[in-house]
Scaffold this motif. Structure first.
Motif, PDB file in Angstrom:
ATOM      1  N   TRP A  20      -4.693 -41.432 -15.296  1.00  0.00           N
ATOM      2  CA  TRP A  20      -5.625 -42.132 -16.183  1.00  0.00           C
ATOM      3  C   TRP A  20      -6.784 -42.733 -15.389  1.00  0.00           C
ATOM      4  CZ3 TRP A  20      -7.600 -42.013 -20.588  1.00  0.00           C
ATOM      5  CH2 TRP A  20      -8.230 -43.115 -21.170  1.00  0.00           C
ATOM      6  N   THR A  50      -5.146 -47.320 -21.973  1.00  0.00           N
ATOM      7  CA  THR A  50      -4.158 -46.382 -21.457  1.00  0.00           C
ATOM      8  C   THR A  50      -4.460 -44.977 -21.960  1.00  0.00           C
ATOM      9  OG1 THR A  50      -2.632 -46.590 -23.323  1.00  0.00           O
ATOM     10  CG2 THR A  50      -2.391 -48.184 -21.513  1.00  0.00           C
ATOM     11  N   GLU A  52      -2.248 -43.091 -23.302  1.00  0.00           N
ATOM     12  CA  GLU A  52      -1.566 -42.957 -24.584  1.00  0.00           C
ATOM     13  C   GLU A  52      -2.454 -43.405 -25.739  1.00  0.00           C
ATOM     14  OE1 GLU A  52       1.636 -42.930 -21.524  1.00  0.00           O
ATOM     15  OE2 GLU A  52      -0.229 -44.044 -21.836  1.00  0.00           O
ATOM     16  N   ARG A  53      -3.170 -44.498 -25.547  1.00  0.00           N
ATOM     17  CA  ARG A  53      -4.066 -44.971 -26.603  1.00  0.00           C
ATOM     18  C   ARG A  53      -5.197 -43.971 -26.844  1.00  0.00           C
ATOM     19  NH1 ARG A  53      -3.803 -50.225 -28.629  1.00  0.00           N
ATOM     20  NH2 ARG A  53      -1.660 -50.959 -28.370  1.00  0.00           N
ATOM     21  N   ASP A  78       0.286 -44.065 -32.341  1.00  0.00           N
ATOM     22  CA  ASP A  78       0.534 -45.255 -31.514  1.00  0.00           C
ATOM     23  C   ASP A  78       2.024 -45.600 -31.499  1.00  0.00           C
ATOM     24  OD1 ASP A  78      -2.014 -45.829 -30.531  1.00  0.00           O
ATOM     25  OD2 ASP A  78      -2.550 -47.060 -32.260  1.00  0.00           O
ATOM     26  N   TYR A  81       3.895 -42.946 -29.230  1.00  0.00           N
ATOM     27  CA  TYR A  81       3.706 -43.153 -27.795  1.00  0.00           C
ATOM     28  C   TYR A  81       4.346 -44.453 -27.314  1.00  0.00           C
ATOM     29  CZ  TYR A  81       0.508 -39.205 -27.448  1.00  0.00           C
ATOM     30  OH  TYR A  81      -0.027 -37.943 -27.449  1.00  0.00           O
ATOM     31  N   SER A  82       4.360 -45.457 -28.180  1.00  0.00           N
ATOM     32  CA  SER A  82       4.977 -46.733 -27.805  1.00  0.00           C
ATOM     33  C   SER A  82       6.485 -46.610 -27.720  1.00  0.00           C
ATOM     34  CB  SER A  82       4.586 -47.805 -28.825  1.00  0.00           C
ATOM     35  OG  SER A  82       5.236 -49.025 -28.544  1.00  0.00           O
ATOM     36  N   GLY A  88       4.051 -39.599 -23.213  1.00  0.00           N
ATOM     37  CA  GLY A  88       2.956 -39.809 -22.270  1.00  0.00           C
ATOM     38  C   GLY A  88       3.180 -39.065 -20.970  1.00  0.00           C
ATOM     39  N   GLN A 122      -0.411 -31.644 -27.655  1.00  0.00           N
ATOM     40  CA  GLN A 122      -0.092 -33.068 -27.789  1.00  0.00           C
ATOM     41  C   GLN A 122       0.151 -33.434 -29.257  1.00  0.00           C
ATOM     42  OE1 GLN A 122       0.621 -33.997 -24.810  1.00  0.00           O
ATOM     43  NE2 GLN A 122      -0.428 -32.106 -24.208  1.00  0.00           N
TER      44      GLN A 122
END
Length: 273
Positions: A20, A50, A52-53, A78, A81-82, A88, A122
């Motif tokens: 990232w 991040t 992921e976001r 969200d 991924y959380s 991720g 993804q």
């Protein structure tokens, strides 16, 4: 005797994410070099803390429609991924795979912003997370929108490993009971399909490190061994041993794979064994 510090003086520990960090560095350079892309790059990458976001934002932006809003899709991604850190991790492995194997990829930011194969993969991973959670109608919706947006149709129940590259990606079809291993590369118009109307385990099982050429069709509940190659345009109807090259209609063994990692080298020349 160990030292003690007041709470406000405790050293802060931050998570190191080199992938990232590199994407953000490349993004700042891209804005400097092409200011007209500033809005896209800031909203798509630099605005997010991040990877992921950023992926969740991209997922919602590309798949939103009159049937499902961008806000709801963003909340779904969200949450995925959380809850599942493996999503991720897989996204990073897939990105590095594209960068390493695709000679047209010169920066890490390209797959996230511009490569539909990466973005479709993804999106599938979010759909697969929904499928495993029992939220199957939502998973089917994501599959439908991914097919409409990217021309890639992956059933959400299919199982796909990490470090996968789908190059160009147009007209990719992967069926419900298909399994794809780690570090696989496939080009456009590949089908991992069934051969009839049976409802049980009916799709191919692709081993690790396999390279599948453009237009190849692999049909039925058959196995393709690790580090094998499927030549472009082939129709594979029987099991393929490890470390072999198959070609033709129907496909037959025509030689060895030619190297230890055909999916990484992307070598599509014939090596007779």
């Amino acid at each position: 005797m160990s030292k003690t510090y007041p709470a406000e003086l405790h050293p802060k520990v931050t998570t190191v994410d080199p992938v990232w960090a590199r994407i953000c560095d490349e993004a700042r350079d891209a804005v400097r070099d092409e200011p007209l892309l500033g809005g896209l790059i800031h909203s798509g990458l630099l605005h997010h803390k991040t990877m992921e976001r950023a992926l969740a934002y991209r997922f919602s932006l590309k798949l939103a429609s009159g049937e499902m809003s961008e806000q709801i899709l963003r909340e779904i991604a969200d949450e995925a991924y959380s809850e599942d850190v493996l999503l991720g991790q897989a996204a990073r492995a897939d990105l590095v795979a594209v960068y390493d194997r695709d000679p047209a990829c010169h920066r890490y930011l390209q797959p996230i912003l511009f490569f539909k194969g990466y973005q479709a993969l993804q999106a599938y991973r979010v759909a697969h997370w929904l499928w495993r959670k029992g939220r199957r109608d939502l998973a089917y919706l994501v599959q439908m929108r991914t097919s409409e947006a990217f021309g890639v149709d992956i059933h959400p129940a299919a199982r796909i490993g990490r470090g996968v590259m789908i190059d160009h990606a147009h007209s990719i079809v992967i069926g419900e009971t298909a399994v794809v291993g780690d570090n696989v590369s496939m080009l456009h118009s590949v089908t991992l399909g069934g051969t009839g109307k049976e409802e049980e385990d009916r799709h191919p099982k692709i081993g690790n490190g396999v390279m599948i050429g453009a237009g190849a069709k692999i049909l039925g509940n058959i196995r393709v061994g690790d580090n094998s190659r499927i030549a472009a345009g082939s129709v594979v109807l029987i099991d393929v041993p490890c470390c072999k090259t198959v070609a033709g209609v129907p496909a037959k063994i025509v030689g060895d794979a030619g190297c230890d990692r055909p999916a990484s080298t992307m070598d599509q020349t014939l090596h007779r064994g």
